[in-house]
Write an enzyme that holds these catalytic residues in place. Sequence first.
Site, short mmCIF file in Angstrom:
data_model
loop_
_atom_site.label_atom_id
_atom_site.label_comp_id
_atom_site.label_asym_id
_atom_site.label_seq_id
_atom_site.Cartn_x
_atom_site.Cartn_y
_atom_site.Cartn_z
N HIS A 104 0.85 -1.19 0.00
CA HIS A 104 0.00 0.00 0.00
C HIS A 104 0.89 1.25 0.00
O HIS A 104 1.97 1.25 0.60
CB HIS A 104 -0.92 0.00 1.23
CG HIS A 104 -1.94 1.08 1.18
ND1 HIS A 104 -1.66 2.38 1.52
CD2 HIS A 104 -3.24 1.07 0.79
CE1 HIS A 104 -2.75 3.11 1.35
NE2 HIS A 104 -3.72 2.33 0.90
N GLU A 176 -4.31 2.02 -7.01
CA GLU A 176 -4.73 3.07 -6.08
C GLU A 176 -3.83 4.29 -6.25
O GLU A 176 -2.75 4.37 -5.63
CB GLU A 176 -4.61 2.58 -4.64
CG GLU A 176 -5.35 1.30 -4.36
CD GLU A 176 -5.66 1.15 -2.88
OE1 GLU A 176 -6.84 1.15 -2.53
OE2 GLU A 176 -4.71 1.08 -2.08
P1 PGA Z 1 -9.85 5.73 0.98
O1 PGA Z 1 -8.61 4.74 1.12
O2 PGA Z 1 -10.99 4.93 0.40
O3 PGA Z 1 -10.14 6.18 2.39
O4 PGA Z 1 -9.41 6.84 0.08
C1 PGA Z 1 -8.32 3.89 0.06
C2 PGA Z 1 -7.10 3.07 0.31
O5 PGA Z 1 -6.11 3.55 0.87
O6 PGA Z 1 -7.11 1.89 -0.08
#
Ligand code: PGA
Length: 259
Positions: A104, A176
Amino acid sequence: MSTLWVGTSWKMTKTLAEGRAWAAGLRESLGGGGTSDGTVPAGVQPFVIPSFTAVTTVAEILGEDSPVLLGVQNAHWEDAGAWTGEVSVPQAKDAGARIVEIGHSERREHFGETVETTRLKVAAALRHGLTPLLCIGESDEVKETGGSGEFVLDQARGALEGLSAEELSRVLIAYEPIWAIGEKGRPATVDELIEPFAALGAEYTGRVTGLLYGGSVNLDNAADLLGIEHATGLFVGRTAWQLGGYLELLRIAEAHAAG
Ligand code: PGA
């Protein structure tokens, strides 16, 4: 159409009491844990990734027959040993996890996660029969130069290098973009996501378990995001931390799966 994966990471939130309430509500809604009532959304694979402290508790509440897959937010690449503060894939599996989130952007930014460590962790998850959920995404600066697709492809290729077709078929990828994640992020428009999804889809559609989108997913944009070519699910933070938000996202995905 392929199964839509819709899951949430709690990141560093929720006490055990809060986690219990969320998980018990989910079990009530979807079934499992010895209860046969509840409705599993058709065509959707739900998953939840709590903090480490809540993993066994959530596993027990959901029950072994749960339609919801459980994950951890990180795991070390070694199976055991002198790695203070770390948790291994066998330990995560023993606690009930079936998914290991890897790379992540918050871990890349704050905890020194690199392409090399993501590669080692993907291999460790696969070795033990768990599903690696590889997160990739570019910064605002990279996006401005127009190189999002190439950048995330490099991250993915680096982490997935050397895998056999069978191993690759057990991997989930979550795209992401950093600029869309969390409180400081802004929701992406569908147009902004077409190029990176086209690049990732050309390489990975049909070869991996799924290609998810994450970053400021909310109840207003979820249906549109699921409509992006090559996207096969959503990975969600804030909107899903309230159970009602998560359940609503599952319903949106179910409607999308039904066409
Ligand atoms: P968020 O986080 O939906 O709060 O923007 C997404 C993530 O970090 O996977």
